[in-house]
Design a protein around this motif. Sequence first.
Motif, PDB file in Angstrom:
ATOM      1  N   SER A 168      30.133 -66.820  21.789  1.00  0.00           N
ATOM      2  CA  SER A 168      29.655 -66.319  23.081  1.00  0.00           C
ATOM      3  C   SER A 168      28.159 -66.557  23.233  1.00  0.00           C
ATOM      4  N   LEU A 169      27.427 -66.481  22.128  1.00  0.00           N
ATOM      5  CA  LEU A 169      25.996 -66.787  22.161  1.00  0.00           C
ATOM      6  C   LEU A 169      25.773 -68.260  22.514  1.00  0.00           C
ATOM      7  N   LEU A 170      26.585 -69.124  21.896  1.00  0.00           N
ATOM      8  CA  LEU A 170      26.444 -70.556  22.139  1.00  0.00           C
ATOM      9  C   LEU A 170      26.850 -70.925  23.558  1.00  0.00           C
ATOM     10  N   GLY A 171      27.758 -70.131  24.109  1.00  0.00           N
ATOM     11  CA  GLY A 171      28.138 -70.361  25.501  1.00  0.00           C
ATOM     12  C   GLY A 171      26.925 -70.192  26.422  1.00  0.00           C
ATOM     13  N   ILE A 172      26.157 -69.107  26.180  1.00  0.00           N
ATOM     14  CA  ILE A 172      24.943 -68.894  26.980  1.00  0.00           C
ATOM     15  C   ILE A 172      23.969 -70.043  26.748  1.00  0.00           C
ATOM     16  N   THR A 173      23.809 -70.413  25.463  1.00  0.00           N
ATOM     17  CA  THR A 173      22.873 -71.488  25.125  1.00  0.00           C
ATOM     18  C   THR A 173      23.232 -72.777  25.855  1.00  0.00           C
ATOM     19  N   LEU A 174      24.522 -73.123  25.808  1.00  0.00           N
ATOM     20  CA  LEU A 174      24.969 -74.357  26.458  1.00  0.00           C
ATOM     21  C   LEU A 174      24.754 -74.276  27.967  1.00  0.00           C
ATOM     22  N   GLY A 175      25.093 -73.132  28.547  1.00  0.00           N
ATOM     23  CA  GLY A 175      24.929 -72.959  29.991  1.00  0.00           C
ATOM     24  C   GLY A 175      23.485 -73.179  30.405  1.00  0.00           C
ATOM     25  N   ILE A 176      22.574 -72.543  29.665  1.00  0.00           N
ATOM     26  CA  ILE A 176      21.157 -72.689  30.007  1.00  0.00           C
ATOM     27  C   ILE A 176      20.715 -74.137  29.821  1.00  0.00           C
ATOM     28  N   ALA A 177      21.148 -74.751  28.704  1.00  0.00           N
ATOM     29  CA  ALA A 177      20.765 -76.141  28.438  1.00  0.00           C
ATOM     30  C   ALA A 177      21.234 -77.050  29.568  1.00  0.00           C
ATOM     31  N   TYR A 178      22.449 -76.817  30.012  1.00  0.00           N
ATOM     32  CA  TYR A 178      23.028 -77.687  31.024  1.00  0.00           C
ATOM     33  C   TYR A 178      22.295 -77.534  32.363  1.00  0.00           C
ATOM     34  N   VAL A 179      22.105 -76.284  32.768  1.00  0.00           N
ATOM     35  CA  VAL A 179      21.406 -76.062  34.044  1.00  0.00           C
ATOM     36  C   VAL A 179      19.985 -76.613  33.988  1.00  0.00           C
ATOM     37  N   LEU A 180      19.336 -76.404  32.848  1.00  0.00           N
ATOM     38  CA  LEU A 180      17.985 -76.925  32.669  1.00  0.00           C
ATOM     39  C   LEU A 180      17.958 -78.438  32.791  1.00  0.00           C
ATOM     40  N   LEU A 194      19.208 -67.956  10.760  1.00  0.00           N
ATOM     41  CA  LEU A 194      19.060 -66.689  11.471  1.00  0.00           C
ATOM     42  C   LEU A 194      20.292 -65.805  11.298  1.00  0.00           C
ATOM     43  N   GLU A 195      21.229 -66.269  10.476  1.00  0.00           N
ATOM     44  CA  GLU A 195      22.442 -65.503  10.153  1.00  0.00           C
ATOM     45  C   GLU A 195      23.240 -65.140  11.384  1.00  0.00           C
ATOM     46  N   LEU A 196      23.273 -66.035  12.351  1.00  0.00           N
ATOM     47  CA  LEU A 196      24.067 -65.786  13.534  1.00  0.00           C
ATOM     48  C   LEU A 196      25.388 -66.530  13.471  1.00  0.00           C
ATOM     49  N   ILE A 197      25.585 -67.270  12.392  1.00  0.00           N
ATOM     50  CA  ILE A 197      26.848 -67.954  12.168  1.00  0.00           C
ATOM     51  C   ILE A 197      27.057 -67.965  10.654  1.00  0.00           C
ATOM     52  N   PRO A 198      28.327 -67.860  10.163  1.00  0.00           N
ATOM     53  CA  PRO A 198      28.542 -67.829   8.720  1.00  0.00           C
ATOM     54  C   PRO A 198      27.976 -69.065   8.032  1.00  0.00           C
ATOM     55  N   PRO A 199      27.514 -68.908   6.773  1.00  0.00           N
ATOM     56  CA  PRO A 199      26.772 -69.959   6.078  1.00  0.00           C
ATOM     57  C   PRO A 199      27.533 -71.278   5.922  1.00  0.00           C
ATOM     58  N   GLY A 200      28.847 -71.232   5.820  1.00  0.00           N
ATOM     59  CA  GLY A 200      29.580 -72.471   5.576  1.00  0.00           C
ATOM     60  C   GLY A 200      29.669 -73.379   6.793  1.00  0.00           C
ATOM     61  N   PHE A 201      29.091 -72.931   7.894  1.00  0.00           N
ATOM     62  CA  PHE A 201      29.309 -73.645   9.149  1.00  0.00           C
ATOM     63  C   PHE A 201      28.692 -75.039   9.168  1.00  0.00           C
ATOM     64  N   LEU A 256      17.652 -58.575  15.535  1.00  0.00           N
ATOM     65  CA  LEU A 256      18.797 -59.366  15.989  1.00  0.00           C
ATOM     66  C   LEU A 256      18.476 -60.036  17.330  1.00  0.00           C
ATOM     67  N   ASN A 257      17.863 -59.252  18.228  1.00  0.00           N
ATOM     68  CA  ASN A 257      17.514 -59.793  19.538  1.00  0.00           C
ATOM     69  C   ASN A 257      16.551 -60.969  19.432  1.00  0.00           C
ATOM     70  N   TRP A 258      15.608 -60.831  18.519  1.00  0.00           N
ATOM     71  CA  TRP A 258      14.652 -61.902  18.340  1.00  0.00           C
ATOM     72  C   TRP A 258      15.382 -63.172  17.917  1.00  0.00           C
ATOM     73  N   ARG A 259      16.373 -62.975  17.016  1.00  0.00           N
ATOM     74  CA  ARG A 259      17.118 -64.148  16.542  1.00  0.00           C
ATOM     75  C   ARG A 259      17.972 -64.737  17.662  1.00  0.00           C
ATOM     76  N   ILE A 260      18.576 -63.851  18.465  1.00  0.00           N
ATOM     77  CA  ILE A 260      19.367 -64.341  19.605  1.00  0.00           C
ATOM     78  C   ILE A 260      18.478 -65.150  20.549  1.00  0.00           C
ATOM     79  N   ASN A 261      17.305 -64.593  20.821  1.00  0.00           N
ATOM     80  CA  ASN A 261      16.338 -65.245  21.690  1.00  0.00           C
ATOM     81  C   ASN A 261      15.970 -66.625  21.142  1.00  0.00           C
ATOM     82  N   ALA A 262      15.768 -66.672  19.827  1.00  0.00           N
ATOM     83  CA  ALA A 262      15.375 -67.940  19.205  1.00  0.00           C
ATOM     84  C   ALA A 262      16.464 -68.990  19.379  1.00  0.00           C
TER      85      ALA A 262
END
Lengths: 235, 644
Positions: B66-78, B148-155, B511-517
């Motif tokens: 869901s975080l990546l969904g926001i990221t992609l949306g912003i990237a695309y609109v930008l 930033l530990e927002l996704i499991p390490p094996g990813f 956590l918010n700082w990491r999400i923001n990053a």
Amino acid sequence: MRGVVKEYGTRQARVRALDGVSTDFPAGSWTAVMGPSGSGKSTLLHCAAGLEVVTSGQVRIGELDITTSSDAELTALRRRQIGFVFQSFNLLGSLTAGQNVALPLKLAGVRVSAREVRDVLAGVGLADRIRHRPRELSGGQQQRVAIARAMVTRPAVLFADEPTGALDSKSARVVLDLLRDMVDSDGQTIVMVTHDPAVAASADQVVFLSDGRIVDRTAGLNAHGVAERLAALED
Amino acid sequence: MLRLSFNTFAERWPLFTGAILTVATGVALVQSSLLILVSAATQDLPPGLDPGAEAQMRDAYEGAVSLLGITLGIAYVLAIFIVSSTFAFTVAQRRRDLALLRLVGGSRGQLRRLLLSEALLLALFGSAIGVPLGILAEEAQSRLLVVLELIPPGFSAQWHDWILAVSFGVGIGVALTGVFAASRRAATVRPLDALRDVGDAARVMTAGRWIVGLLFTGGAVAMAIVSAHAPPEGAIALSANIALVGAIGLSMLSPLLVPLVGRAVGLVLRGTTLGGLAAANLRDAVRRTASTAAPLIVLSGLLIGLTGTLLSISNGIEEEQARDIAGDLVVTSTAEETARIASIPGVAAASAQTPVTVTLIERYPDGEGGEAVEREDTGFLAMDPAAYQQTHTRTPAAGSLDDLHGETVVVERGFNGHEVGDTIEASVAGREVTLRVVAVFDSSLSYDGFLLPRDLVSDEQLAQAPTQTIVRIAAGTDVDAVSMEIRAAGLGEVYTVAESISRAKSAQDDLNWRINAVIMGLSGLYALIAVINSVVIATSERKTEFAVARLSGLSRAQVLRMAFIESWAVATIALLLSGLAAGAALLGIRAAIDRLVGVPIAVVPWTMTAVVVAGSFLVVGAATLCTAAVATRPRPTTLATARE
Ligand SMILES: Nc1ncnc2c1ncn2[C@@H]1O[C@H](COP(=O)(O)OP(=O)(O)O)[C@@H](O)[C@H]1O
Ligand SMILES: [Mg+2]
């Protein structure tokens, strides 16, 4: 041109640049348009060439009434019938002299040989400058490239606005001789705006403009005669 | 005809290089965000995990998606916004050339074809560079997520061949979209304009600009109003959208502000020649000013808006917890120790809460006579209803916590639309059960109203799980003494409720700082590149103008100073408008928090604002000075006399 009126601006700031102008520019002859600064010379030229829409009146080139022409018809006209030369030479800075000359034909979808381009440039004495960019040429040379570009389509009418305005007298002479040659040997029609009596004297006839009206016309005057008429107008 | 484009390229390379650069970086960003999103959504979990760990990992991936969904949306609109505005700018800058083409017999169709084929070529180039660049971006973005530990390490993100089609499609589509309207407008240029130095004063506020500007600005306002009723899980996305859409809308309307700021500059620098010149330039080149400001408006609007939103949320959560918890101490330990806390003398009530991941199972016909199963993980708290009610002030909106025994559950309103009496199929600690909803809380900001009875999970399975116990001290007993006692018994870390809440807030802020990053990391970099790019393009296009200024008596240093003053005025315009966009986002989140928590909270992120303001002036000023220095290097006469 019949009863041409051209107004600029809206309500409060309305300027009447042309006020009922009627005149003919006979085919195969060279007409100079003279008058004080702001008298409407450029406006007259733009209206005559279909670059500016007239407020009222009629403008015809040959059989075509250009006051009612569509953009496509005007474009076709610019491709085949008319050419332009202006005081600021208006070349594309990114193209070489040769490319600038070939441009109108290319836009018209006509194949142009390098030889043809060279011949036209040779006609204005610039055969060796074919690969130069405008900024590597002097003002007089740039104006000659502009004339070559206007000539390459063999237009019936050439419209020129102060073509020598930015040139020294020697370059100006070269340009005027080129124009004379076009009228005499190719039978082209030239409408030229100038405020310089010496330049106007090169033409076959002179039309005097003041405050947007034609106030006088003459033929066969020398520079001195033209200057006297102009002085009389400005009083 | 394309020969003309190639020659123009040689002549105006910063303009075209800038256009290619925006396509390349935009394509790279969208490609990398999309690949990572797809990879995270389809990631296979490592085999041999126990059910709890597996559910936890799946939950982590779901959060990342869901975080990546926001990221992609912003990237695309930008990407759409930046590429199309850069391309439109390249067209606007060449009005005079185009008019000249018309003068020598070019038709409208030819002009449009020229501009569109040019855009196609630039976009092809840009996309071709963008694809390999995207692989690098993907590497960087994946690493950022893991670090930033927002996704499991094996990813690790997977490559898909179809992304090539997407990347080229995005690059070309976005560029053509940008040029389409601009080329239409450019084709209506009058041949006579070749003779006048029309500059770009000619009507900047076109119908298209008004429409997009009003639509987007109105959309942002509408979203800010709707925010008050939006579910909490959508709050961050909604807020980012408000900032983004508002910034785009306002950047379209920015030409309206340019003359005002021009006048302000004239007033502030009254009496100085350079100030007067700069003010006149601003007013005369409204389109250039607006185009330069556009990416900066979006970048700072997003940065300030998003940071403010996240800060407001963590403050809202803090407020909510302070309101809900009616205790004196909070003990953190494993579940094993919690039973003994209640027996410490002086403890009136002790409510242990252990996070448990519940996998919801949804079955529906798969259309071929069979059955499809979908699993979704949600965090619940396992607790004892009696102790919970003694240490919390929160009461359910429907039902009663007293019924929470056996296969039952409490949820928040809005959770899949469940009401009291509904049943939910789920797997809890590896056991499939049918849970009956016995109570529903109003929705909250911290999502802590998802409860299940402790007896649903066996003691062995809970034993090692981290647990928080909220302790209420009996009246007349010394809090410190009890606290010492618990600590002495080795039952875990002891904090006062206030301490515990502020610890939770720090964790939330972190956590918010990491999400923001993650959201703003690469997108912010992209927008920053676009900011510099637009400054470089706009300034290098002024070569002749600078030369003329020098011939009329300005020294090179004065020309630089004049350009610098203008650039700061542009930055001011951008910051004012981005402030408005960010403000709308904050108003939106304020309304959302007001509804959920009952207190309107909006935190203006002063630190971020200061950084953005200082950074904007620094970057825009420096980029302008460098470009202007390069543009004024040739002797002025060579440029100004080339009247072409
Ligand atoms: N585009 C325009 N908008 C408003 N007024 C114009 C425009 N072009 C010319 N004029 C006005 O029309 C009058 C005639 O101008 P012009 O034909 O350029 O004169 P000339 O070429 O004889 O110096 C002048 O008063 C000028 O200010
Ligand atoms: Mg004139």
